[in-house]
Write a protein that holds these residues in place. Structure first.
Motif, short mmCIF file in Angstrom:
data_model
loop_
_atom_site.label_atom_id
_atom_site.label_comp_id
_atom_site.label_asym_id
_atom_site.label_seq_id
_atom_site.Cartn_x
_atom_site.Cartn_y
_atom_site.Cartn_z
N PRO A 1 0.81 -1.23 0.00
CA PRO A 1 0.00 0.00 0.00
C PRO A 1 0.84 1.27 0.00
O PRO A 1 0.37 2.34 -0.38
CB PRO A 1 -0.80 -0.11 1.31
CG PRO A 1 -0.71 -1.52 1.73
CD PRO A 1 0.60 -2.04 1.19
N THR A 2 2.08 1.16 0.41
CA THR A 2 2.92 2.34 0.52
C THR A 2 3.65 2.64 -0.79
O THR A 2 3.65 3.75 -1.27
CB THR A 2 3.93 2.17 1.66
OG1 THR A 2 3.22 1.89 2.86
CG2 THR A 2 4.77 3.42 1.84
N ARG B 1 3.57 -8.28 5.25
CA ARG B 1 2.50 -8.15 4.28
C ARG B 1 1.26 -7.49 4.89
O ARG B 1 0.98 -7.74 6.06
CB ARG B 1 2.16 -9.52 3.68
CG ARG B 1 1.51 -10.49 4.67
CD ARG B 1 1.41 -11.88 4.04
NE ARG B 1 0.57 -12.75 4.81
CZ ARG B 1 0.96 -13.41 5.90
NH1 ARG B 1 2.19 -13.28 6.34
NH2 ARG B 1 0.12 -14.17 6.55
N PRO B 2 0.51 -6.72 4.18
CA PRO B 2 0.67 -6.48 2.74
C PRO B 2 1.79 -5.51 2.39
O PRO B 2 1.91 -5.11 1.24
CB PRO B 2 -0.68 -5.90 2.34
CG PRO B 2 -1.12 -5.13 3.54
CD PRO B 2 -0.61 -5.94 4.73
N PHE B 3 2.60 -5.14 3.34
CA PHE B 3 3.69 -4.23 3.05
C PHE B 3 4.92 -5.00 2.61
O PHE B 3 5.10 -6.16 3.00
CB PHE B 3 4.02 -3.37 4.27
CG PHE B 3 2.84 -2.64 4.80
CD1 PHE B 3 2.43 -1.44 4.23
CD2 PHE B 3 2.10 -3.16 5.84
CE1 PHE B 3 1.32 -0.78 4.72
CE2 PHE B 3 0.99 -2.50 6.33
CZ PHE B 3 0.60 -1.31 5.76
N GLN C 1 5.67 -0.52 6.27
CA GLN C 1 4.64 -0.73 7.29
C GLN C 1 4.61 0.44 8.25
O GLN C 1 3.55 0.97 8.58
CB GLN C 1 4.94 -2.03 8.05
CG GLN C 1 3.86 -2.40 9.03
CD GLN C 1 4.22 -3.64 9.83
OE1 GLN C 1 5.33 -3.75 10.35
NE2 GLN C 1 3.31 -4.56 9.92
N ARG C 2 5.76 0.87 8.68
CA ARG C 2 5.82 1.99 9.62
C ARG C 2 5.33 3.27 8.96
O ARG C 2 4.69 4.10 9.58
CB ARG C 2 7.25 2.16 10.14
CG ARG C 2 7.56 1.18 11.25
CD ARG C 2 8.93 1.43 11.84
NE ARG C 2 9.98 1.08 10.90
CZ ARG C 2 10.94 1.91 10.54
NH1 ARG C 2 11.00 3.11 11.04
NH2 ARG C 2 11.85 1.53 9.68
N PHE D 1 1.72 3.27 9.07
CA PHE D 1 1.23 3.45 10.44
C PHE D 1 1.20 4.91 10.84
O PHE D 1 0.68 5.26 11.88
CB PHE D 1 2.09 2.66 11.42
CG PHE D 1 1.76 1.21 11.49
CD1 PHE D 1 0.72 0.68 10.75
CD2 PHE D 1 2.50 0.35 12.29
CE1 PHE D 1 0.41 -0.67 10.80
CE2 PHE D 1 2.20 -1.00 12.36
CZ PHE D 1 1.16 -1.50 11.62
N GLY D 2 1.78 5.77 10.05
CA GLY D 2 1.72 7.19 10.35
C GLY D 2 3.06 7.83 10.60
O GLY D 2 3.16 9.03 10.70
N ASP D 3 4.11 7.00 10.68
CA ASP D 3 5.42 7.57 10.92
C ASP D 3 5.88 8.45 9.76
O ASP D 3 6.71 9.34 9.95
CB ASP D 3 6.46 6.45 11.11
CG ASP D 3 6.43 5.92 12.53
OD1 ASP D 3 5.54 6.34 13.28
OD2 ASP D 3 7.30 5.12 12.87
N TRP D 4 5.34 8.21 8.57
CA TRP D 4 5.77 8.99 7.42
C TRP D 4 5.55 10.47 7.65
O TRP D 4 6.30 11.31 7.20
CB TRP D 4 5.04 8.53 6.16
CG TRP D 4 3.58 8.89 6.18
CD1 TRP D 4 2.55 8.14 6.65
CD2 TRP D 4 2.99 10.11 5.71
NE1 TRP D 4 1.38 8.81 6.51
CE2 TRP D 4 1.61 10.01 5.94
CE3 TRP D 4 3.51 11.27 5.12
CZ2 TRP D 4 0.73 11.06 5.59
CZ3 TRP D 4 2.64 12.30 4.78
CH2 TRP D 4 1.26 12.19 5.02
N ALA D 5 4.47 10.79 8.39
CA ALA D 5 4.14 12.19 8.60
C ALA D 5 5.28 12.91 9.31
O ALA D 5 5.71 13.98 8.88
CB ALA D 5 2.86 12.31 9.41
#
Ligand code: ZN
Length: 61
Positions: free
Chosen positions: A9-10, A24-26, A32-33, A36-40
């Motif tokens: 998904p990323t 998975r699915p990552f 995955q991280r 989970f919102g860490d990208w922000a």
């Protein structure tokens, strides 16, 4: 037996839907991280460092 594949998904990388792919699915723990919102915080921090603190230690992971 045909192996099912999903898209991360990323980053949209194909990920085999097997037990060995524990993220998975990552495709990876990083993606995955990110989802989970860490990208922000992570990506904005990196961008800030590149543009605002170029004289400081670069954030390379
Ligand atoms: Zn990915």
């Amino acid at each position: 037996m045909q192996s099912l594949k999903v898209k991360c998904p990323t980053c949209n990388a194909p990920v085999p839907w097997v037990a060995e792919e524990k993220y998975r699915p990552f495709c990876s723990s990083r993606c995955q991280r990110i989802d989970f919102g860490d990208w922000a915080t992570e990506s904005f921090t990196i961008s800030d460092d590149i543009h605002a603190n170029s004289d400081d230690e670069p954030s390379i992971y």
